[in-house]
Structure formats: C-alpha cells, structure tokens
Write a protein that holds these residues in place. Structure first.
Motif: not given
Length: 311
Positions: A59-88
């Motif tokens: 998880v990458l912290p951000r100051r004024a926006a939701p933190d970013l979740l990063g996931v290592a996969t076979d297709d490379g790095l996927l990222v999504a803002p942390v929240g109720d609805d996760i969209a990578f």
C-alpha cells in the motif's frame, strides 16, 4: 462463509469500523486478492476483489486521496485506490511478470521474475522523496530501473530479499546516477522488514541489523514484518515470534506467540494498532492488544498481506 459481494452493502461494511475506524487487509493468494475488513480485532466481511493470481501486495500512502494498493501479478503491477469499490488498473511500465512489490520513498518497488527491480512512480512529475500526485492514476506511471538480483522473493521499504541475500536501495544522486541496489549481506533471504530496525528472514535464521547482521532466532525463517515503532513479528521453524519493544533485538527480545488455530503463519502485516498473520490454510488472525482473533478466509497459496486504513 462470507456473503457474496453483491449482498454486502457499504453500510454493512462500516458496521465493523465503529469508533476504532476500519482497516482493510488485502491478502495476496494464488486465486487472487481477498479483502478482509477489520476494526481493531473485530473481523468483518471479506470478499475477492481481484482474480488474478497475486504474488504480493503493498500500500502506497497518499496525502489527500485514498492510498494506492499495488499487486504483483503475472501481468505486472496492478494498482487501485483503496476504498469500498476496488477497480484495478494495469501499470504499463515496469517488469512483467511481477513477483514482489513494496513501497519506498513515495513509489512502488517492483521485482520481475527475471530479477530486474524497478521503481514505479505514479504521477508524471513524481520524483524520489516526493509523494505521488494525489489524483494520479496508473496511466501516469513512470518506471526507473534500479538494478537486478537473483531470484527476488520480497520487498519492504528499501530492502530486497533475494537468493544471494539482502539488497538495499542506495538513493545516490538523482542528478547523476539515481537510485541503485547495494548488496548488504546474508544468504538465501526469504523476507525482509524495512520499517524501523532492518530485519531479514533467511534459511539460517532471523537477523537484525546492528554492528552487521546479528542473529535474533536460529532456524528456518520464512517471514518477517515490522511497524517501524519497535513492534515486529517473524515466523521461524513454523512458529510465530513477536517483538514488542524498541529496545534489544536479540533472542531474548522475541517471545513465542500462540495463534488460535493450529496452522502455520506464512504472511505477516501491521496496520494502525493491529497485527495480522495469515496462515497456510487461509485463516486470517488479528491482534489489537487483547489476544488473537481469527476468521477462516478459505484461500490457499497465500503470498502476502498488506493493510490500508479506509476510514
């Protein structure tokens, strides 16, 4: 058994927050990423938020926006803002397949299966030492190659665990050479903790960095995590050991912990006021200071866990 995602309303998820707030644990597994809602040691709803096999999460912290979740996969790095609805979203730069991911100095560090390590900044103007732009997305990612290691296993803070030991990011001079990797010793490192006291889990045992690498526990160490404030956990010979102060780091400073299930912990993580251990059988255990509670999540092939504050 958790209810289906369509049956879990936002209000139901917030039930678990209460006065303690809500922290989500993201468990990377061979089946995808499972999100588990936590409020102190209360375990709430859980659901699958990604179905790509995941090798690690950070998880990458951000100051004024939701933190970013990063996931290592076979297709490379996927990222999504942390929240109720996760969209990578896929990050188009950086190594693929990705086998490990961490966060350091305002950016993701990502390891490819070929051993290459990239620093991936989210935001076209992001530079070392500057947190990512608060409204940036995966489309704004830039990658900088910082080095390579044989068989990378884990990344945490500036540390990389690899087959030939532990490596550390050397920031260098951005105007000249930029960041690079420097070998800092040990052998057959399986995991590292780069927050606070540097720690390393290796085939020979658990080590802390004092006047060189100093032994903390002998044995086959598989996992380690720290919160940067003197608290740490490690798995050695299948048992969980806990460090609870910012004083000594030798053998006597680590106490055996008994989980509420007879299963081996394989992934460890910290959130605000909580410790999390996920077992090889897919059980998430959480401790907020009053003992361990657990929830069977029902996933196998657990590769890592990352925690993020939601509210």
């Amino acid at each position: 058994m958790a209810p289906a995602e369509d049956d879990i309303s936002i209000e139901e998820k917030r039930v678990y927050a209460g006065s303690a707030g809500r922290t989500d644990a993201y468990v990377a597994t061979e089946s995808g990423v499972v999100r588990v809602a936590l409020s102190a040691d209360k375990v709430g709803a859980f659901d699958m938020v990604a179905r790509d096999p995941a090798r690690g999460a950070a998880v990458l912290p951000r100051r004024a926006a939701p933190d970013l979740l990063g996931v290592a996969t076979d297709d490379g790095l996927l990222v999504a803002p942390v929240g109720d609805d996760i969209a990578f979203e896929p990050v188009e730069v950086g190594p693929a397949p990705a086998v490990a991911v961490g966060v350091h100095d305002g950016a993701f560090l990502v390891a490819g299966d070929d051993g290459e390590i990239d620093r991936i900044a989210i935001g076209s103007d992001a530079t070392a030492g500057d947190a990512t732009a608060d409204d940036a997305t995966a489309d704004d990612a830039t990658a900088t190659r910082i080095g390579s290691v044989p068989d990378p296993r884990a990344i945490d803070g500036p540390l990389v665990a690899a087959a030939d030991g532990v490596h550390r990011v050397n920031e260098g001079d951005a105007a000249e050479s930029g960041p690079s990797l420097v070998s800092v010793g040990l052998d057959d490192a399986r995991d590292v903790a780069g927050s606070g006291m540097p720690l390393a889990a290796t085939a020979d045992g658990l080590y802390w960095l004092g006047n060189g690498w100093m032994p903390a526990r002998e044995g086959d160490a598989e996992a380690v995590a720290a919160d940067g404030d003197g608290h740490a956990m490690a798995v050695v010979d299948g048992d969980l050991f806990v460090h609870e102060s910012d004083g000594e780091w030798g053998t006597e400073a680590w106490n055996a912990a008994e989980l509420p299930v007879d299963e081996e912990p394989v992934a460890l993580g910290y959130g605000p006021g909580v410790s999390v251990a996920v077992t090889d059988a897919g059980t998430l255990c959480v401790d907020a200071g009053d003992g361990w509670r657990h929830q069977v999540v029902g996933v196998r092939g657990v590769a890592g866990v990352a925690l993020a504050v939601v509210e």
